[in-house]
Design an enzyme around this catalytic site. Structure first.
Site, PDB file in Angstrom:
ATOM      1  N   HIS A 107     -25.693  38.932  -4.834  1.00  9.49           N
ATOM      2  CA  HIS A 107     -24.649  39.120  -5.839  1.00  9.49           C
ATOM      3  C   HIS A 107     -25.249  39.838  -7.043  1.00  9.49           C
ATOM      4  O   HIS A 107     -26.456  40.069  -7.096  1.00  9.49           O
ATOM      5  CB  HIS A 107     -23.973  37.799  -6.227  1.00  9.49           C
ATOM      6  CG  HIS A 107     -24.839  36.813  -6.949  1.00  9.49           C
ATOM      7  ND1 HIS A 107     -25.954  36.221  -6.368  1.00  9.49           N
ATOM      8  CD2 HIS A 107     -24.766  36.301  -8.206  1.00  9.49           C
ATOM      9  CE1 HIS A 107     -26.502  35.387  -7.235  1.00  9.49           C
ATOM     10  NE2 HIS A 107     -25.810  35.420  -8.366  1.00  9.49           N
ATOM     11  N   HIS A 151     -25.679  39.294 -10.356  1.00  8.07           N
ATOM     12  CA  HIS A 151     -26.279  38.740 -11.584  1.00  8.07           C
ATOM     13  C   HIS A 151     -27.684  39.304 -11.826  1.00  8.07           C
ATOM     14  O   HIS A 151     -28.449  39.543 -10.898  1.00  8.07           O
ATOM     15  CB  HIS A 151     -26.316  37.209 -11.531  1.00  8.07           C
ATOM     16  CG  HIS A 151     -24.959  36.593 -11.747  1.00  8.07           C
ATOM     17  ND1 HIS A 151     -24.651  35.313 -11.344  1.00  8.07           N
ATOM     18  CD2 HIS A 151     -23.841  37.097 -12.327  1.00  8.07           C
ATOM     19  CE1 HIS A 151     -23.381  35.049 -11.680  1.00  8.07           C
ATOM     20  NE2 HIS A 151     -22.876  36.116 -12.270  1.00  8.07           N
ATOM     21  N   ASP A 194     -30.460  38.109 -12.820  1.00  7.09           N
ATOM     22  CA  ASP A 194     -31.638  37.420 -12.283  1.00  7.09           C
ATOM     23  C   ASP A 194     -31.764  37.585 -10.763  1.00  7.09           C
ATOM     24  O   ASP A 194     -32.624  36.968 -10.135  1.00  7.09           O
ATOM     25  CB  ASP A 194     -31.635  35.934 -12.679  1.00  7.09           C
ATOM     26  CG  ASP A 194     -30.448  35.167 -12.135  1.00  7.09           C
ATOM     27  OD1 ASP A 194     -29.315  35.675 -12.212  1.00  7.09           O
ATOM     28  OD2 ASP A 194     -30.642  34.060 -11.607  1.00  7.09           O
ATOM     29  N   HIS A 195     -30.902  38.419 -10.173  1.00 10.12           N
ATOM     30  CA  HIS A 195     -30.988  38.711  -8.731  1.00 10.12           C
ATOM     31  C   HIS A 195     -31.182  40.197  -8.455  1.00 10.12           C
ATOM     32  O   HIS A 195     -31.624  40.573  -7.374  1.00 10.12           O
ATOM     33  CB  HIS A 195     -29.742  38.179  -8.005  1.00 10.12           C
ATOM     34  CG  HIS A 195     -29.604  36.692  -8.133  1.00 10.12           C
ATOM     35  ND1 HIS A 195     -29.851  35.829  -7.099  1.00 10.12           N
ATOM     36  CD2 HIS A 195     -29.305  35.922  -9.212  1.00 10.12           C
ATOM     37  CE1 HIS A 195     -29.701  34.579  -7.525  1.00 10.12           C
ATOM     38  NE2 HIS A 195     -29.377  34.609  -8.804  1.00 10.12           N
ATOM     39  N   HIS A 252     -19.318  31.347  -6.606  1.00 14.05           N
ATOM     40  CA  HIS A 252     -20.191  31.594  -7.766  1.00 14.05           C
ATOM     41  C   HIS A 252     -19.786  32.925  -8.397  1.00 14.05           C
ATOM     42  O   HIS A 252     -19.615  33.014  -9.624  1.00 14.05           O
ATOM     43  CB  HIS A 252     -21.637  31.599  -7.299  1.00 14.05           C
ATOM     44  CG  HIS A 252     -22.647  31.903  -8.354  1.00 14.05           C
ATOM     45  ND1 HIS A 252     -22.901  31.066  -9.411  1.00 14.05           N
ATOM     46  CD2 HIS A 252     -23.475  32.964  -8.512  1.00 14.05           C
ATOM     47  CE1 HIS A 252     -23.846  31.605 -10.176  1.00 14.05           C
ATOM     48  NE2 HIS A 252     -24.205  32.751  -9.657  1.00 14.05           N
ATOM     49  N   ASP A 283     -26.963  32.130  -4.917  1.00 16.79           N
ATOM     50  CA  ASP A 283     -26.545  31.024  -5.778  1.00 16.79           C
ATOM     51  C   ASP A 283     -25.305  30.323  -5.230  1.00 16.79           C
ATOM     52  O   ASP A 283     -24.503  29.786  -5.997  1.00 16.79           O
ATOM     53  CB  ASP A 283     -26.244  31.534  -7.200  1.00 16.79           C
ATOM     54  CG  ASP A 283     -27.491  31.972  -7.947  1.00 16.79           C
ATOM     55  OD1 ASP A 283     -28.608  31.764  -7.434  1.00 16.79           O
ATOM     56  OD2 ASP A 283     -27.342  32.540  -9.043  1.00 16.79           O
ATOM     57  N   HIS A 291     -32.957  29.446  -6.583  1.00 18.84           N
ATOM     58  CA  HIS A 291     -33.452  28.762  -7.795  1.00 18.84           C
ATOM     59  C   HIS A 291     -34.116  27.431  -7.450  1.00 18.84           C
ATOM     60  O   HIS A 291     -33.720  26.750  -6.497  1.00 18.84           O
ATOM     61  CB  HIS A 291     -32.307  28.471  -8.778  1.00 18.84           C
ATOM     62  CG  HIS A 291     -31.758  29.688  -9.441  1.00 18.84           C
ATOM     63  ND1 HIS A 291     -32.271  30.193 -10.612  1.00 18.84           N
ATOM     64  CD2 HIS A 291     -30.743  30.519  -9.083  1.00 18.84           C
ATOM     65  CE1 HIS A 291     -31.586  31.275 -10.965  1.00 18.84           C
ATOM     66  NE2 HIS A 291     -30.648  31.501 -10.056  1.00 18.84           N
TER      67      HIS A 291
END
Ligand code: ZN
Ligand code: FE
Length: 252
Positions: A54, A56, A58-59, A113, A132, A170
């Site tokens: 996805h 985001h 942090d990905h 998410h 996530d 995570h």
């Protein structure tokens, strides 16, 4: 196919897939380029693919820098993430298949998410990369999707074989289980898992990968149809049990 777990940012994991025969590698959700580049150097492998779950930051934070180093690599992501994933070249839908070396992954569409979230499942090796969506002992927050969508997505993952390795993005397990015990406290398997995970985290050991079997027994977000969770939420319909739990966890 060898899977390496690379810690990144404060609590992310990047997963590096390595085919030792052809010396090629792929990464799932590169939060940042540095840990990927050092592992590639250590393995002397060439990066051929990025599999994003996805959009985001942090990905996908490492996409651009990795593409610069390996201009021929292919960046995969969900069809509905069009315009949100840096450098994305392949737009995947549910049921699509992607190849890495001699391994084939099936693409699952798992909104909740985010509305575009996908997961990659390698049936032959039994590895699931779910970003996530499903966490060890928990699940992702609903930033874009509805409880009903997330229940459908988690129900899809819950059907996978019990020994499926679940590579979640995570290290949230201890906090997730501390919440879980407040809603499913009489569950002896959960009590034991909380003890094990507490000990592991005291030694700074990772708790990922988990597997589908242990998640089905201890993760409240996969247990909307169990009496204890229905009692804790005073709900019975799956998406209402789930929504109540998610709301409680958001405040935990
Ligand atoms: Zn996310
Ligand atoms: Fe994340």
């Amino acid at each position: 196919m060898q899977v390496y777990r690379l810690p990144a940012l404060s609590d992310n994991y990047i997963f590096l897939l390595h085919d030792p025969v052809s010396q090629i590698a792929a990464v799932v959700d590169p939060a940042e380029p540095k840990p990927v580049l050092s592992k590639l150097a250590e393995l002397d492998a060439e990066l051929v693919a990025i599999f994003n779950t996805h959009h985001h930051a942090d990905h996908v934070g490492g996409n651009r820098a990795l593409l610069q180093k390996f201009p021929q690599l292919i960046i995969y992501g969900g069809d509905r993430d069009r315009g949100r994933i840096p450098g994305q070249q392949v737009f995947l839908q549910a049921g699509d298949r992607v190849q890495f070396g001699n391994q084939i992954a099936e693409v699952f569409f798992v909104p909740g998410h985010t509305l575009a979230h996908i997961a990659y499942y390698f049936p032959e090796s039994g590895d699931l990369f779910c970003g996530d969506t499903l966490f060890a002992g928990g699940c992702g927050r609903l930033f874009e999707g509805t409880p009903a969508q997330m229940v459908d997505s988690l129900a899809r993952l819950r059907q996978l074989p019990d020994d499926t390795r679940v590579w979640c993005a995570h290290e949230y397990t201890l906090n997730n289980l501390k919440f879980a015990i407040t809603v499913d406290g009489d569950n002896p398997i959960l009590q034991e898992r909380l003890r094990d995970v507490t000990a592991a985290r005291q030694k700074q050991e990772p708790t990922i990968p988990t597997n589908i079997g242990i998640e089905k027994q201890t993760n409240p977000f996969l247990r909307w149809d169990f009496p204890a969770l229905q009692a804790a939420t005073r709900m019975s319909e799956p998406h209402r049990v789930f929504a109540k739990l998610r709301g409680m966890k958001d405040l935990f």
